[in-house]
Write a protein that holds these residues in place. Structure first.
Motif, PDB file in Angstrom:
ATOM      1  N   LEU A 180       0.819  -1.205   0.000  1.00  0.00           N
ATOM      2  CA  LEU A 180       0.000   0.000   0.000  1.00  0.00           C
ATOM      3  C   LEU A 180       0.856   1.260   0.000  1.00  0.00           C
ATOM      4  N   GLU A 181       2.007   1.180   0.645  1.00  0.00           N
ATOM      5  CA  GLU A 181       2.891   2.336   0.686  1.00  0.00           C
ATOM      6  C   GLU A 181       3.335   2.732  -0.723  1.00  0.00           C
ATOM      7  N   ARG A 182       3.462   1.755  -1.617  1.00  0.00           N
ATOM      8  CA  ARG A 182       3.880   2.048  -2.992  1.00  0.00           C
ATOM      9  C   ARG A 182       2.760   2.711  -3.797  1.00  0.00           C
ATOM     10  N   VAL A 183       1.512   2.284  -3.557  1.00  0.00           N
ATOM     11  CA  VAL A 183       0.416   2.754  -4.420  1.00  0.00           C
ATOM     12  C   VAL A 183      -0.448   3.828  -3.759  1.00  0.00           C
ATOM     13  N   ALA A 184      -0.404   3.901  -2.418  1.00  0.00           N
ATOM     14  CA  ALA A 184      -1.225   4.888  -1.701  1.00  0.00           C
ATOM     15  C   ALA A 184      -0.533   5.224  -0.395  1.00  0.00           C
ATOM     16  N   PRO A 185       0.540   6.021  -0.438  1.00  0.00           N
ATOM     17  CA  PRO A 185       1.373   6.276   0.741  1.00  0.00           C
ATOM     18  C   PRO A 185       0.616   6.847   1.940  1.00  0.00           C
ATOM     19  N   SER A 186      -0.501   7.529   1.693  1.00  0.00           N
ATOM     20  CA  SER A 186      -1.234   8.131   2.821  1.00  0.00           C
ATOM     21  C   SER A 186      -2.373   7.252   3.316  1.00  0.00           C
ATOM     22  N   ALA A 187      -2.469   6.022   2.826  1.00  0.00           N
ATOM     23  CA  ALA A 187      -3.528   5.123   3.278  1.00  0.00           C
ATOM     24  C   ALA A 187      -3.435   4.922   4.792  1.00  0.00           C
ATOM     25  N   GLY A 188      -4.577   5.050   5.461  1.00  0.00           N
ATOM     26  CA  GLY A 188      -4.615   4.896   6.906  1.00  0.00           C
ATOM     27  C   GLY A 188      -4.471   6.195   7.661  1.00  0.00           C
ATOM     28  N   ASP A 189      -3.926   7.231   7.009  1.00  0.00           N
ATOM     29  CA  ASP A 189      -3.844   8.541   7.652  1.00  0.00           C
ATOM     30  C   ASP A 189      -5.250   9.133   7.760  1.00  0.00           C
ATOM     31  N   GLU A 190      -5.454  10.016   8.714  1.00  0.00           N
ATOM     32  CA  GLU A 190      -6.781  10.602   8.899  1.00  0.00           C
ATOM     33  C   GLU A 190      -7.238  11.381   7.677  1.00  0.00           C
ATOM     34  N   ASP A 191      -6.298  11.972   6.948  1.00  0.00           N
ATOM     35  CA  ASP A 191      -6.665  12.699   5.738  1.00  0.00           C
ATOM     36  C   ASP A 191      -6.351  11.889   4.476  1.00  0.00           C
ATOM     37  N   GLY A 192      -6.153  10.574   4.635  1.00  0.00           N
ATOM     38  CA  GLY A 192      -5.838   9.715   3.506  1.00  0.00           C
ATOM     39  C   GLY A 192      -7.089   9.256   2.774  1.00  0.00           C
ATOM     40  N   PRO A 193      -6.934   8.379   1.808  1.00  0.00           N
ATOM     41  CA  PRO A 193      -8.074   7.914   1.014  1.00  0.00           C
ATOM     42  C   PRO A 193      -9.112   7.202   1.867  1.00  0.00           C
ATOM     43  N   SER A 194     -10.383   7.449   1.572  1.00  0.00           N
ATOM     44  CA  SER A 194     -11.478   6.830   2.322  1.00  0.00           C
ATOM     45  C   SER A 194     -12.155   5.720   1.525  1.00  0.00           C
ATOM     46  N   SER A 195     -11.625   5.415   0.362  1.00  0.00           N
ATOM     47  CA  SER A 195     -12.144   4.309  -0.441  1.00  0.00           C
ATOM     48  C   SER A 195     -10.969   3.607  -1.111  1.00  0.00           C
ATOM     49  N   VAL A 196     -11.216   2.380  -1.538  1.00  0.00           N
ATOM     50  CA  VAL A 196     -10.156   1.536  -2.080  1.00  0.00           C
ATOM     51  C   VAL A 196     -10.059   1.723  -3.591  1.00  0.00           C
ATOM     52  N   SER A 197      -8.896   2.133  -4.048  1.00  0.00           N
ATOM     53  CA  SER A 197      -8.659   2.252  -5.484  1.00  0.00           C
ATOM     54  C   SER A 197      -8.374   0.863  -6.062  1.00  0.00           C
ATOM     55  N   PRO A 198      -8.426   0.717  -7.399  1.00  0.00           N
ATOM     56  CA  PRO A 198      -8.083  -0.582  -7.999  1.00  0.00           C
ATOM     57  C   PRO A 198      -6.687  -1.073  -7.600  1.00  0.00           C
ATOM     58  N   ALA A 199      -5.720  -0.155  -7.547  1.00  0.00           N
ATOM     59  CA  ALA A 199      -4.360  -0.561  -7.174  1.00  0.00           C
ATOM     60  C   ALA A 199      -4.311  -1.031  -5.717  1.00  0.00           C
ATOM     61  N   MET A 200      -5.038  -0.358  -4.835  1.00  0.00           N
ATOM     62  CA  MET A 200      -5.101  -0.782  -3.436  1.00  0.00           C
ATOM     63  C   MET A 200      -5.802  -2.127  -3.306  1.00  0.00           C
ATOM     64  N   HIS A 201      -6.848  -2.302  -4.073  1.00  0.00           N
ATOM     65  CA  HIS A 201      -7.588  -3.569  -4.024  1.00  0.00           C
ATOM     66  C   HIS A 201      -6.695  -4.736  -4.453  1.00  0.00           C
ATOM     67  N   GLU A 202      -5.847  -4.497  -5.430  1.00  0.00           N
ATOM     68  CA  GLU A 202      -4.933  -5.553  -5.888  1.00  0.00           C
ATOM     69  C   GLU A 202      -3.979  -5.949  -4.775  1.00  0.00           C
ATOM     70  N   VAL A 203      -3.469  -4.963  -4.039  1.00  0.00           N
ATOM     71  CA  VAL A 203      -2.554  -5.246  -2.917  1.00  0.00           C
ATOM     72  C   VAL A 203      -3.284  -6.047  -1.844  1.00  0.00           C
ATOM     73  N   ILE A 204      -4.503  -5.637  -1.525  1.00  0.00           N
ATOM     74  CA  ILE A 204      -5.285  -6.324  -0.483  1.00  0.00           C
ATOM     75  C   ILE A 204      -5.580  -7.744  -0.906  1.00  0.00           C
ATOM     76  N   THR A 205      -5.959  -7.935  -2.150  1.00  0.00           N
ATOM     77  CA  THR A 205      -6.277  -9.281  -2.638  1.00  0.00           C
ATOM     78  C   THR A 205      -5.076 -10.209  -2.542  1.00  0.00           C
ATOM     79  N   LYS A 206      -3.892  -9.700  -2.897  1.00  0.00           N
ATOM     80  CA  LYS A 206      -2.680 -10.516  -2.795  1.00  0.00           C
ATOM     81  C   LYS A 206      -2.382 -10.863  -1.345  1.00  0.00           C
ATOM     82  N   THR A 207      -2.662  -9.928  -0.441  1.00  0.00           N
ATOM     83  CA  THR A 207      -2.415 -10.170   0.979  1.00  0.00           C
ATOM     84  C   THR A 207      -3.281 -11.308   1.496  1.00  0.00           C
ATOM     85  N   LEU A 208      -4.532 -11.349   1.071  1.00  0.00           N
ATOM     86  CA  LEU A 208      -5.487 -12.312   1.613  1.00  0.00           C
ATOM     87  C   LEU A 208      -5.518 -13.627   0.850  1.00  0.00           C
ATOM     88  N   ALA A 209      -4.737 -13.726  -0.213  1.00  0.00           N
ATOM     89  CA  ALA A 209      -4.762 -14.947  -1.047  1.00  0.00           C
ATOM     90  C   ALA A 209      -4.234 -16.150  -0.253  1.00  0.00           C
TER      91      ALA A 209
END
Length: 209
Positions: A180-209
């Protein structure tokens, strides 16, 4: 330091895997990922016995130990190994051998406790399993000393296998944060993204595989 940096440090250094997963759950809520939150919740609370498990939770091969009842003499002290070779040869490829498998459904904090103690994961057998084994003894399907039946039994998953499950969870968290740091460095920050982008979803999917 951003949220992902803290999560990376936690995955590498914080002793409690449950605390690391609570960080993942907070991340999931902030980015709106129900999938990631559900995974963290399952790791924290445990998996259902009849549900689908991630591959890193088994099933694993394990050992069986029994306590014998002797006639005469009553219940023997201590537990003794029950090797698969004690079963009749025609049974060794049957479903019965699933008693030598353990699916690790336990909450991760319990697994952490076992790893710290260097202890195995123990699963007592139910009465139905013990009755079945004793019937096998009666018909010659299980080789035990004459006059012996089984009073209690359990499976034991070695501590190093338990540690591998915990390590797999922590590795997934680390991979998630680094990805996530590569595709959305501010993910998890209070002012970071509030929805999952396709690139973030790909990272999450690989994590849970």
């Amino acid at each position: 330091m951003g949220f992902l940096d803290m999560l990376i440090d936690a995955a590498r250094q914080v002793p409690s895997t449950a605390d690391v997963l609570r960080g993942v759950r907070l991340l999931a809520r902030r980015i709106g990922s129900a999938e990631l939150e559900a995974w963290a919740d399952r790791e924290l609370s445990g998996y259902p016995e009849d549900g689908r498990l991630p591959s890193y939770r088994g099933p694993y091969r394990c050992e069986a130990h029994v306590r014998y009842r002797r006639t005469p003499g009553g219940v023997a002290p201590g537990m003794a190994p029950l090797p698969q070779s004690a079963f009749a040869e025609e049974l060794r490829d049957s479903r019965l051998m699933r008693v030598y498998e353990v699916a690790v459904v336990d909450p991760v904090d319990h697994l952490d406790d076992l790893v710290r103690a260097g202890a195995p994961l123990v699963r007592p057998w139910g009465g139905v399993q013990i009755d079945l084994i004793n019937r096998l003894i009666d018909i010659g399907g299980l080789d035990v000393e004459p006059g012996h039946t089984i009073a209690a039994a359990e499976t034991r998953l070695a501590g190093d296998s338990v540690a591998k499950v915990v390590d797999s969870v922590r590795s997934r968290v680390l991979g998630l944060a680094l990805g996530l740091e590569r595709v959305a460095p501010s993910a998890g920050d209070e002012d970071g993204p509030s929805s999952v982008s396709p690139a973030m979803h790909e990272v999450i999917t690989k994590t849970l595989a």
